[in-house]
Design a protein around this motif. Structure first.
Motif, short mmCIF file in Angstrom:
data_model
loop_
_atom_site.label_atom_id
_atom_site.label_comp_id
_atom_site.label_asym_id
_atom_site.label_seq_id
_atom_site.Cartn_x
_atom_site.Cartn_y
_atom_site.Cartn_z
N MET A 119 7.69 10.09 4.66
CA MET A 119 8.04 9.23 3.50
C MET A 119 8.94 8.03 4.11
SD MET A 119 8.18 9.99 0.09
CE MET A 119 9.23 11.60 -0.23
N CYS A 120 8.75 6.88 3.78
CA CYS A 120 9.37 6.05 3.78
C CYS A 120 10.61 5.68 2.84
CB CYS A 120 8.99 4.35 4.01
SG CYS A 120 10.09 2.96 4.16
N PRO A 121 11.96 5.93 3.02
CA PRO A 121 13.17 6.11 2.06
C PRO A 121 13.19 4.86 1.42
CG PRO A 121 13.84 6.28 4.24
CD PRO A 121 12.35 6.17 4.35
N PRO A 133 -0.46 1.06 13.83
CA PRO A 133 0.09 0.47 15.01
C PRO A 133 1.75 0.81 15.33
CG PRO A 133 -1.44 -0.93 14.03
CD PRO A 133 -1.17 -0.16 13.18
N GLU A 134 2.30 0.88 14.26
CA GLU A 134 3.86 1.09 14.64
C GLU A 134 4.04 2.90 15.26
OE1 GLU A 134 5.82 0.56 10.98
OE2 GLU A 134 5.04 -1.54 10.73
N CYS A 135 2.97 3.44 15.36
CA CYS A 135 3.11 4.89 16.02
C CYS A 135 3.28 4.66 17.52
CB CYS A 135 1.97 5.61 15.71
SG CYS A 135 1.57 6.07 14.01
N GLY A 181 15.14 -1.64 2.32
CA GLY A 181 15.05 -2.38 3.55
C GLY A 181 13.99 -1.90 4.64
N CYS A 182 14.44 -1.77 5.91
CA CYS A 182 13.43 -1.48 6.57
C CYS A 182 14.10 -1.47 8.17
CB CYS A 182 12.39 -2.70 6.95
SG CYS A 182 11.24 -2.35 8.38
N SER A 183 13.82 -0.41 9.09
CA SER A 183 14.61 -0.16 10.28
C SER A 183 14.26 -1.08 11.27
CB SER A 183 14.21 1.40 10.76
OG SER A 183 12.97 1.37 11.10
N LEU A 184 13.09 -1.62 11.14
CA LEU A 184 12.50 -2.59 12.14
C LEU A 184 13.42 -3.91 11.92
CD1 LEU A 184 9.03 -2.24 12.22
CD2 LEU A 184 10.50 -1.96 14.16
N ALA A 185 13.57 -4.47 10.57
CA ALA A 185 14.15 -5.66 10.22
C ALA A 185 15.51 -5.57 10.53
CB ALA A 185 14.10 -5.76 8.80
N ASN A 191 0.83 -1.23 0.02
CA ASN A 191 -0.04 -0.02 0.02
C ASN A 191 1.00 1.22 0.20
OD1 ASN A 191 -2.53 -1.30 0.11
ND2 ASN A 191 -2.48 -1.84 2.26
N TYR A 192 2.16 1.06 0.35
CA TYR A 192 3.23 2.37 0.40
C TYR A 192 3.63 2.52 -0.90
CZ TYR A 192 2.97 2.28 5.50
OH TYR A 192 2.54 2.06 6.66
N MET A 193 3.31 2.09 -2.14
CA MET A 193 3.79 2.09 -3.13
C MET A 193 3.19 3.65 -3.69
SD MET A 193 6.31 -0.05 -4.31
CE MET A 193 6.57 0.23 -2.54
N THR A 226 12.22 0.21 16.43
CA THR A 226 11.13 1.27 16.04
C THR A 226 11.15 1.35 14.44
OG1 THR A 226 12.68 3.09 16.24
CG2 THR A 226 11.28 2.72 18.05
N CYS A 227 10.03 1.76 13.83
CA CYS A 227 9.94 2.20 12.40
C CYS A 227 10.41 3.76 12.27
CB CYS A 227 8.51 2.02 12.02
SG CYS A 227 8.14 2.81 10.64
N ILE A 228 11.31 3.78 11.51
CA ILE A 228 11.95 5.45 11.23
C ILE A 228 10.86 6.23 10.84
CG2 ILE A 228 14.46 4.93 11.23
CD1 ILE A 228 13.89 4.91 8.06
N VAL A 229 9.65 5.76 10.11
CA VAL A 229 8.70 6.41 9.65
C VAL A 229 7.60 6.80 10.80
CG1 VAL A 229 6.86 6.45 7.85
CG2 VAL A 229 9.04 5.58 7.39
N HIS A 230 7.20 5.84 11.13
CA HIS A 230 5.98 6.02 12.29
C HIS A 230 6.38 6.54 13.50
CE1 HIS A 230 4.36 3.38 9.36
NE2 HIS A 230 3.24 4.14 9.40
N VAL A 275 6.46 -9.52 11.00
CA VAL A 275 6.88 -9.88 9.71
C VAL A 275 8.18 -8.98 9.27
CG1 VAL A 275 5.01 -11.39 8.74
CG2 VAL A 275 5.14 -8.80 8.45
N ASN A 276 8.10 -7.82 9.68
CA ASN A 276 9.16 -6.73 9.19
C ASN A 276 10.35 -7.34 9.77
OD1 ASN A 276 6.27 -5.62 9.04
ND2 ASN A 276 7.60 -3.50 9.04
N THR A 277 10.99 -8.39 9.49
CA THR A 277 12.17 -9.02 9.84
C THR A 277 12.63 -9.90 8.86
OG1 THR A 277 11.06 -10.84 11.00
CG2 THR A 277 11.75 -9.24 12.63
FE1 SF4 Z 1 10.03 -0.39 7.44
FE2 SF4 Z 1 8.53 1.62 8.61
FE3 SF4 Z 1 9.36 1.63 6.11
FE4 SF4 Z 1 7.36 -0.07 7.07
S1 SF4 Z 1 7.41 2.26 6.95
S2 SF4 Z 1 9.07 -0.55 5.65
S3 SF4 Z 1 8.13 -0.36 8.93
S4 SF4 Z 1 10.89 1.59 7.76
#
Ligand code: SF4
Ligand code: 13P
Length: 336
Positions: free
Chosen positions: A292-294, A234-236, A118-122, A57-59, A206-210, A146-148
């Protein structure tokens, strides 16, 4: 191949016209003329190669509405990967999503347009960290978001997503556990803890976005946009969720807007989600407070086309790790 020149021909205009109609508020004419040839080329190639595009959904809207076959949150993308007959899956999302598809479909070719998505959580946890947690807390089940990475999933008892985390924790409660460990998102864990009697031990990811949303944002939004419905992922942080009007996964927020059609809404989540919801719900005024999620933004139409043409980069997971990770993912799917 890098310097290929794609023309905005009459054929391209006709084939992509219905998508452009939907996205007129998102793209100006000139910009669309640069995107449409990619959409056209990707859709042709996808059909020739029996490939399916799974898009989170973030595309951005050009990907979300132009080339995706299946869109959704992490849970839906995992469920659909498990179901598809396509020979190739192009995962338009981040690395852990593509790895989840590979875990569920070891015999399929799983491609991701940018391996660095990638993903800050993973990145916040390793398989060794989970093993150490288990030594420190023997007998306490580990619920892993699942973010791992596949390696972290392989060490976990069960996975969860933002849409089923509470359900999974409560299911473990019914199996007799009064405490569970949730990794790696501390805010998701704290938000679940606020809704259950089961004690939750959490990891410091943590998620760097939320993590950037604050309760002050909510006060400001309520002052500046009276009557706007505020939805939060819910990552907020927990104080943000407590003050929001609704909390849910990206798919649950999408469903809320679709069914409730509020006059004005704000999504405390990634920016493209608001753009996609605005395009699909023209009666709802989406107010643009987002982050924005980079990583997600690394996925672009030119990279998707190149990935389909070259069938690379391909995701691989060590079969032994994949088999163990699959147990945790399958258990989640069964409990969802
Ligand atoms: Fe990871 Fe946060 Fe980006 Fe989702 S929004 S992919 S949790 S960094
Ligand atoms: P969803 O499962 O809610 O789509 O969330 C995935 C994600 O990465 C949110 O930041």
């Amino acid at each position: 191949m890098e310097n290929q020149r794609l023309e905005y021909t009459a054929e391209v205009a006709a084939a992509t016209g219905p998508v452009f109609e939907k996205l007129r508020r998102q793209y100006k004419d000139d910009h669309w003329r640069t995107l449409a040839p990619y959409i056209y080329a990707i859709n042709l190639l996808k059909a020739q190669k029996n490939a399916v595009i799974l898009a989170h959904n973030y595309m951005t809207p050009d990907i979300f509405f132009g080339v995706a076959d299946i869109v959704g949150d992490s849970l839906k993308l995992a469920q659909e990967a498990a179901r598809t007959d396509a020979a190739i899956i192009v995962q338009c999302g981040v690395h852990f999503m593509a790895e989840t598809s590979k875990i569920l479909c070891p015999d399929k070719k799983i491609l991701i347009p940018d391996l660095l998505a990638g993903c800050s959580l993973a990145e916040s946890i390793t398989g060794a960290d989970v093993r150490a947690l288990k030594v420190r807390h023997p007998g306490i089940p580990v619920v892993t978001y699942v973010n791992t990475s596949a390696e972290v999933k392989a060490e976990s008892d069960v996975c969860c997503t933002s849409s089923n985390a509470l359900k999974i924790v409560e299911a473990l409660g019914r199996e007799g556990h009064d405490t569970v460990i949730m990794t790696p998102d501390k805010f998701l864990a704290q938000n679940v803890a606020a809704q259950t009697k089961i004690k939750i031990l959490f990891w410091e990811g943590t998620c760097i976005v939320h993590e950037r949303f604050t309760s002050e944002d909510i006060i400001r939004i309520r002052t500046q946009h009276e009557g706007a419905v505020i939805l939060a992922h819910p990552e907020c942080p927990p104080d943000v969720l407590q003050q929001a009007d609704y909390a849910g996964s990206t798919a649950q927020m999408d469903e809320y807007i679709k069914t409730h059609q509020p006059a004005k809404a704000v999504l405390l989540t990634e920016c493209s989600m608001s753009d996609n919801i605005a395009a699909a719900n023209p009666e709802v005024e989406m107010i643009g407070t987002c982050q924005m999620c980079p990583h997600m933004k690394r996925i672009t139409l030119p990279k998707i086309l190149k990935t389909l043409q070259t069938e690379a980069p391909e995701i691989t997971v060590d079969p032994e790790i994949a088999a163990r990770a699959r147990r945790a993912v399958d258990r989640m799917l069964a409990l969802s």
